[in-house]
Each structure stands twice: as C-alpha cells, then as structure tokens.
Design an enzyme around this catalytic site. Structure first.
Site, PDB file in Angstrom:
ATOM      1  N   SER A 301      56.534 -42.066  88.562  1.00 34.51           N
ATOM      2  CA  SER A 301      56.749 -41.942  87.127  1.00 34.51           C
ATOM      3  C   SER A 301      55.975 -43.030  86.408  1.00 34.51           C
ATOM      4  O   SER A 301      55.699 -44.095  86.974  1.00 34.51           O
ATOM      5  CB  SER A 301      58.242 -42.077  86.797  1.00 34.51           C
ATOM      6  OG  SER A 301      58.635 -43.429  86.731  1.00 34.51           O
ATOM      7  N   ASP A 302      55.604 -42.774  85.171  1.00 34.19           N
ATOM      8  CA  ASP A 302      55.131 -43.877  84.347  1.00 34.19           C
ATOM      9  C   ASP A 302      56.343 -44.725  83.985  1.00 34.19           C
ATOM     10  O   ASP A 302      57.501 -44.279  84.094  1.00 34.19           O
ATOM     11  CB  ASP A 302      54.412 -43.360  83.097  1.00 34.19           C
ATOM     12  CG  ASP A 302      53.351 -44.331  82.605  1.00 34.19           C
ATOM     13  OD1 ASP A 302      53.463 -45.541  82.913  1.00 34.19           O
ATOM     14  OD2 ASP A 302      52.415 -43.902  81.913  1.00 34.19           O
ATOM     15  N   TYR A 303      56.085 -45.953  83.577  1.00 37.76           N
ATOM     16  CA  TYR A 303      57.185 -46.891  83.328  1.00 37.76           C
ATOM     17  C   TYR A 303      58.159 -46.352  82.277  1.00 37.76           C
ATOM     18  O   TYR A 303      57.757 -46.054  81.152  1.00 37.76           O
ATOM     19  CB  TYR A 303      56.633 -48.233  82.881  1.00 37.76           C
ATOM     20  CG  TYR A 303      56.154 -49.143  84.001  1.00 37.76           C
ATOM     21  CD1 TYR A 303      55.726 -48.632  85.233  1.00 37.76           C
ATOM     22  CD2 TYR A 303      56.130 -50.524  83.841  1.00 37.76           C
ATOM     23  CE1 TYR A 303      55.289 -49.472  86.248  1.00 37.76           C
ATOM     24  CE2 TYR A 303      55.694 -51.371  84.858  1.00 37.76           C
ATOM     25  CZ  TYR A 303      55.279 -50.846  86.049  1.00 37.76           C
ATOM     26  OH  TYR A 303      54.847 -51.676  87.054  1.00 37.76           O
TER      27      TYR A 303
END
Length: 772
Positions: A301-303
């Site tokens: 996932s992106d942050y």
C-alpha cells in the site's frame, strides 16, 4: 512436525524444512505457512515506521527487546526507513541497527522469520551519507537508460550494505499535468520513455534477480495506476480516463517494466479510477496485474492509503469503507499484500478471519509472496550485513564522478540566441550571479543529506578562479526557508523583495554578464501529502517576484542568461521572448554547481532533451505532445503549441539528418523492421544527439495519437563525423487497444518519423505498410 536432516559441523541436526536451504523456495514457503498461526500470518502483512519509538525503543532511544517482545512477539513483515531513526543514521550505524533489529526477529520470535527493511531511493538513498543524483525528471532528460541502470545499481549497493532490502522506487507514472507537484519524481509525459527508464532503474536495483551478490534490492513500481493525471492537477485527485486510455497510456509503463525487468513489487496509488480507489480495486490488482500480466510479486500500500478508504481527515478520503475494519476487508479482497507504513487497518486481519468475513486461505495467498521474496533475498540463510566493511568516505568520493556525469547530461539548452553560450571569459571580466536559487542547496523531494554539495554560485566561482570577478545578489526570495519537509509555506514580504531587486540591479550594473538563477524551490513543487503540506499549483508562471527581478535586470541592458531549477515545467513565455539564453536544470543533485559551470563555460556540451512539454500557461493544459487528432484545433488569439515540446533540446553544435529509409517498407502484423538515418555533426564541437523515432497509425479502428515515441538512441559525434543510426520497429511499437478492447496490431499505413524532437519541423517522415 516434518523435519529434514542436514549436516552441521559433522553433527546431524534436525531442522524444519523451511530452514533447509537445499529445498526449493516454494517448498520452504509452503512448509513455513503450514506452521504459522493466524496472528503470525497477519503480522507479516504489517509494517512499522512512526510507531517504532514505542515498539522498538525505550524512552532514551535505545533498542529495547522487552518492548519488542511485548509488541512484536508474532514478528513483523517490514520496518520502514530505519535510515531516519533518531534524526538520521550514518551508514555504519544504520547497518548496525538493522542487524540488531534483525537479530531479535531471527532469534526471539517463534519461527525466526526475518524482517524486510524498506527505504526511499528516488534519486539516491534518502538518508545521511548518501550520494544525491538528479531528480528522475532530470535523469529522464538524459535519454540514457544505461546511465540510469548504473546509477540505480550504485544506489542499490549502497543501500543494501546498510541493511535495507526494498526500494520504494522507481516512479513509472506518466506525468500529464505540470500543475501536479510530483512531476519531479517521474520520468515525464511519454509512456515509452517512462518505460525505458523504468526498465533501466529496475535492472539497476535488482541485478540478475537472484540477489546472491547481496548488492541488489527489490524494486517497487509506483504508483499503480494513473496517478500522473489527477483532476485539477491536485495530488491524489480523481482520475477520469477511459479504459482504453488507461491501458495504452498509464498501465502500459507498468506492463512493459514488469515484462522486461520483472520488478518484484508494485505500490498501489492513492487515486481512484472510475469511482474505485486503487487500493480497493480487484480489477486493477487481480484481473489486470496478476491475471493478464502474470505478476508473481507483492503489492504494497502507499503510506496510509488503506486508511483513506475510510477516513483520514488530514489528507484525503474515499469514503468507501465505514470503518478501518471495512477498509482492510476491501484492500484484502483487492489483493494488497501489506499495509504501509504503520499498523492501522490490517491490525484487524485476525478479527476478520475469526468472524468469518474473510477466509484464512485468502490471507495465505497474500502472505506467500511476502515470504517468498524473503527467501529469495537470502534473509533466512544469511540475514545480516557487515558494518565493518563499510568504507563510506571512499564510496562517496568514488560516486561523485557518476553524480557529476548525470548532472551534466541532465542540463537542457532551450535557447541560445546569438550563440552567447558557451561563455568566453575573455569577453566577460565581471559576472553577476543573481537570483533566489543562485546560492541555495536544491535537491528536490525524497532526498538524503549528501556530504558534498556545490551551489551554482560556488560552481561558477570555482570554475573561473581568478579569470573573472564574480558578484552575487539573491535578488528576491521564493519562500522563506523553503525546506521540502517544512509544512507551512511562508511567502516573503513584497517590500523586502523589491529592496533586494534594487540591490540586484546595482550588482548587475557593475557586471559584463548576468546569470539569473530562477525557478521554484522544494516547497513550491513537491508532493502535497496532506492539507497543510501543499505543493500543487494553479499558476505555472515564475513564482513570487522573480519576473519583476528579470525585468529589472534586463532593463540594465546587460547580456543575460537564465538557469531554471524546478521540479516541473514552468510557463516562461516572457523569458523565452526576452532572455537570449535559457538552460533547464531541474534538480541536478549534489554536483549542481559544478555541472552548471561545466556547461556554461563549454567544458561540457549540453545534450539534455525535455521529457515533458513546456506549456505557454496553465490555461494551455494539457499540452503533452501525443494528443489525439481532434484535440488541438486552436485557441482564439493564442498559440495552441507548447512553448518547448517534448524531446526538444539544443547543443553547442548542430546536427543534420538524411537518408531516412526502412529495412523493409512492407511487413506482416507479426513481423519487425528497422528505420535508419544518417546523422552528421555539422558544427564546430563534439556533441551528443538523441535520435528519436515517432510512429503514427494513419487510420485505425479507434482514434490514435498524432505521434508516439517508439524508439531513441543517444550518439556521440565529432565535428564532421557521420553515423548511421538504426532503430527497430517491432509489433509492440505498432500495437494498441482496438475497438474490441484487444491489444493488437491493425494492418494499414504507419508514418515513421525520425529526428531530434517531437515537433513536426524537426522530423522526417517515411511510410510503413503493415499487412495481415
């Protein structure tokens, strides 16, 4: 329990199958999963970053195994960016810390599953004591994939020896809106160029993909997908494109890099496509990525992006999930293997399984790739690095020539009226270096803290020595402070700026030549990661009172050269009209001043080409070159063309193109051919030229761009020298998603265009016929 017998110091030792290096990785993964509790599986799907201080360290910042045993008894999948622990780690201390943390997970958890450490490596490790190369938008200007492979291989070796295993790089987004603050992180507006640079970067990071030399890392392609054309140019904004445009433009870069370089990880993007966030999009992550393309790696996932499926007030939210548990469920079903950077939504995985909302077999499928690549990296068999072998001073010194070469090849000459460049010191005894970026460290986003840095002013002074008098004036400010990490953006007081402009004029009047150093800074062009940390712009003109500074200096009548430092194209129509020489520098990395001085005074002949078109104004967007035939009818009383087109860049010499021909002028849809052209250096200096091949499908079942880059070659020529350049034309260079949504080559006529930029006046055409 199934065990194997292996010799160890001549004593027969019983060990679990997953610890037996003689077995295949698939066998070891299968055995390990069979032994894991649900809690241990869920732990592999989470990461820690901001929560490190509570989970890993005591109140004095020392590693605390008691806290680790309490918080991380089931292990952990990844730990983020230990390079920034405690305000930043030196190369050796980072290696020592990674070993100490790894030792806990190997020796103190039940199954001894090692952790993966990931780092930001956009243009060098984003940490202390690391070489800083040009931003990717600058590296793309080199049109030199082998140079990028060398750079990213060097970054990988440096980062791996410190204990890290995965780089959250490269960005293979296609940047189609210059208002977007993350343009600097990309390789530009063209899918083919982005793919070639992405392939080079991944090959640099991953080497041969075996990781046996312990000098390479897992590369992460991001952001999947279509992150580069957000609505209104605002980071994370909605992306409204058709499936055909999505496939042929935004997905194509990922497809080509995965096909040709086998990147092992992909990061999902923050944005939504057709109403569905990428982190909750099984069509994107399962059907296309894994199903159609056969991707076997893992999706990160992106942050905080899974949280944004529910609600994240400080940033953006998609409101697709009513709570964090629902958000986790959406991401799990979509195929996101691990949540970054901290436990939040995926801390509910065990509950989701135990309440029957998701099957444990789904968790097993998501955990297996995470474990597979820990085995492939050799972490179960040789998990530690050797801090005592790190010779950071020697490494940093040895990497400087590569950083300088990259910076030199990045610099792009946009205008050189009257051949004012290169500068002749016999003509200019006094040089004024003026502007807000003249004596400033400028690295751009996701940068480390390099030991070396040379500003433009320093570089010019070192270059001219006692041959000329170099004066300096800041001229005006862009922002007060201006650090990428500073959330608030404080603009300068207008009266202070105008006082500085008057001072700059007084300095300019004393000089024989004025070098203006303008553009943006790291606050005005950056990732807008929350509502208080902005970086997208509605206006692309020179920010602040820089244009007033330019006008005032021009009014002195002195010869003027403009250097632009920025992370995105600026609208510089006034500069183009009134300043005789303009150089686009982007962010050049640690060797900025040295590289600029080398180009200004002719030690290096500029060879950069624009990887993105320069708009005349924000109102002219979009202005990318590969538009559809009906898209550029024209404006009332204004020019529809870009100020400077994709692929454009001048040299201190000149080149001619002749004798364009096809190896075969008629081919079948499954066949290949070549186009060749003679390129001659017709000027007085040695130089490099980028030969560019564009293709247009003249008539097709769906509308196609007026031209698309499909090949390029960078060559060096001495004065008077001629080289014949051949570029392959393969079926994939002619293919597109047709009326039936099939990726195919349609028979017909194709215009093959070859030259040194994307504008028609720089291209020669020849016709290729493709038959069934």
């Amino acid at each position: 329990m199934v065990v194997d017998t292996v010799p160890s110091n001549s004593v027969q030792t019983l060990i679990p199958r997953y610890k037996n290096p003689l077995l295949s990785i698939d066998e070891r993964v299968s055995d390990l999963i069979s032994r894991m509790t649900l809690e241990e599986k869920a732990a592999q799907m989470i990461c820690i970053w901001g929560q490190r201080k509570d989970m890993l360290f005591d109140e004095h910042g020392h590693l605390n195994t008691d806290r680790m045993k309490s918080c991380l008894k089931n292990g952990i999948g990844q730990i983020a960016r230990i390079s920034d622990t405690g305000g930043g780690q030196s190369a050796r201390s980072m290696a020592e810390l990674s070993n100490a943390i790894q030792k806990y997970f190997i020796e103190e958890t039940r199954l001894g599953i090692p952790v993966i450490f990931h780092e930001e490596c956009l243009h060098g490790l984003a940490g202390k004591e690391a070489t800083s190369y040009p931003q990717p938008i600058g590296l793309a200007s080199t049109f030199h994939p082998s140079l990028l492979e060398e750079i990213y291989s060097t970054i990988a070796e440096d980062t791996r020896c410190r204990g890290a295993h995965q780089a959250l790089t490269p960005v293979v987004d296609v940047a189609r809106d210059p208002r977007w603050g993350r343009v600097e992180e990309t390789f530009g507006e063209d899918p083919f160029l982005v793919a070639q640079m992405g392939i080079a970067a991944v090959r640099g990071f991953q080497g041969d993909g075996t990781f046996k030399d312990q000098k390479h890392m897992i590369a992460t392609l991001k952001h999947f997908a279509a992150h580069g054309e957000p609505e209104s140019g605002m980071n994370c904004g909605t992306v409204n494109v058709s499936e055909r445009v999505l496939r042929d433009t935004f997905l194509s870069t990922f497809r080509e890099v995965l096909k040709n370089a086998n990147a092992l990880s992909v990061m999902a993007s923050y944005n939504e496509i057709d109403g569905v966030s990428s982190h909750a999009n099984p069509w994107l992550l399962k059907n296309v990525l894994r199903g159609e393309w056969g991707f076997k790696g893992f999706v990160v996932s992106d942050y905080y992006a899974i949280t944004e499926l529910h609600l994240r007030e400080e940033a953006v939210s998609h409101a697709m999930a009513s709570n964090k548990e629902e958000a986790a469920l959406l991401a799990l079903h979509a195929g996101v293997n691990i949540e970054l950077p901290d436990p939040d939504c995926y801390s509910h995985v065990t509950r989701l399984v135990r309440t029957g909302r998701i099957q444990e077999s789904v968790v097993d499928e998501l955990v297996a790739p995470l474990l597979r690549y820990k085995f492939l990296m050799g972490l179960f068999d040789d998990p530690y690095v050797r801090p005592e072998l790190i010779q950071i001073e020697k490494r940093l010194e040895e990497e400087r020539p590569l950083a300088l070469r990259a910076a030199q090849e990045t610099v792009t000459l946009l205008k050189n009226e009257g051949k004012i460049l290169p500068l002749d010191l016999l003509q200019y005894g006094t040089i004024a270096v003026v502007g807000p970026n003249a004596d400033r460290k400028m690295l751009g986003g996701y940068s480390g803290e390099p030991k070396y840095y040379t500003t433009v002013l320093q570089g010019i002074r070192e270059k001219v020595g006692k041959k000329a008098n170099v004066l300096y004036s800041e001229g005006c400010k862009i922002t007060v402070g201006g650090s990428w990490n500073e959330d608030p953006v404080i603009f300068p007081d207008p009266e202070d700026d105008r006082r500085m402009i008057r001072e700059a004029v007084a300095v300019a009047q004393k000089a024989d030549m004025v070098i203006l150093v303008l553009g943006e800074n790291e606050q005005t062009s950056r990732e807008a990661w929350n509502k208080t940390h902005m970086g997208d712009r509605a206006n692309l003109n020179l920010i602040g009172r820089q244009q007033e500074l330019v006008d005032a200096v021009l009014a002195t009548g002195k010869p003027v050269i403009a250097l632009l430092f920025n992370g995105r194209p600026n609208s510089i129509t006034s500069l183009q009209q009134h300043v005789p020489a303009i150089l686009e520098c982007w962010y050049l990395g640690q060797e900025s001043g040295t590289a600029v001085a080398d180009v200004l005074f002719g030690d290096v002949n500029p060879s950069g080409k624009l990887p993105i078109s320069f708009p005349r104004s924000a109102g002219h967007l979009p202005c990318y070159y590969n538009y559809k035939p009906s898209a550029r009818r024209g404006y009332l009383a204004d020019d529809v063309t870009p100020l400077y087109p994709f692929g454009y860049g001048l040299s201190y010499t000149t080149f001619s193109f002749s004798h364009v021909k096809l190896d075969k002028a008629t081919i079948k849809i499954h066949e290949s051919t070549k186009v060749s052209v003679d390129v001659k250096n017709t000027g007085p200096r040695s130089g490099e030229e980028v030969v560019q091949m564009y293709i247009r499908d003249k008539f097709s079942s769906v509308t196609r761009p007026v031209k698309e880059l499909r090949g390029f070659a960078k060559i060096h020529l001495h004065p008077g020298e001629t080289k014949t350049v051949s570029i392959s034309i393969k079926p994939e260079h002619l293919a597109f998603t047709d009326i039936q949504m099939t990726y195919t080559v349609e028979p017909g006529e194709f215009e093959i265009m070859i030259g040194n930029s994307s504008q028609d006046s720089d291209l020669q055409k020849i016709l290729l016929t493709v038959e069934k």
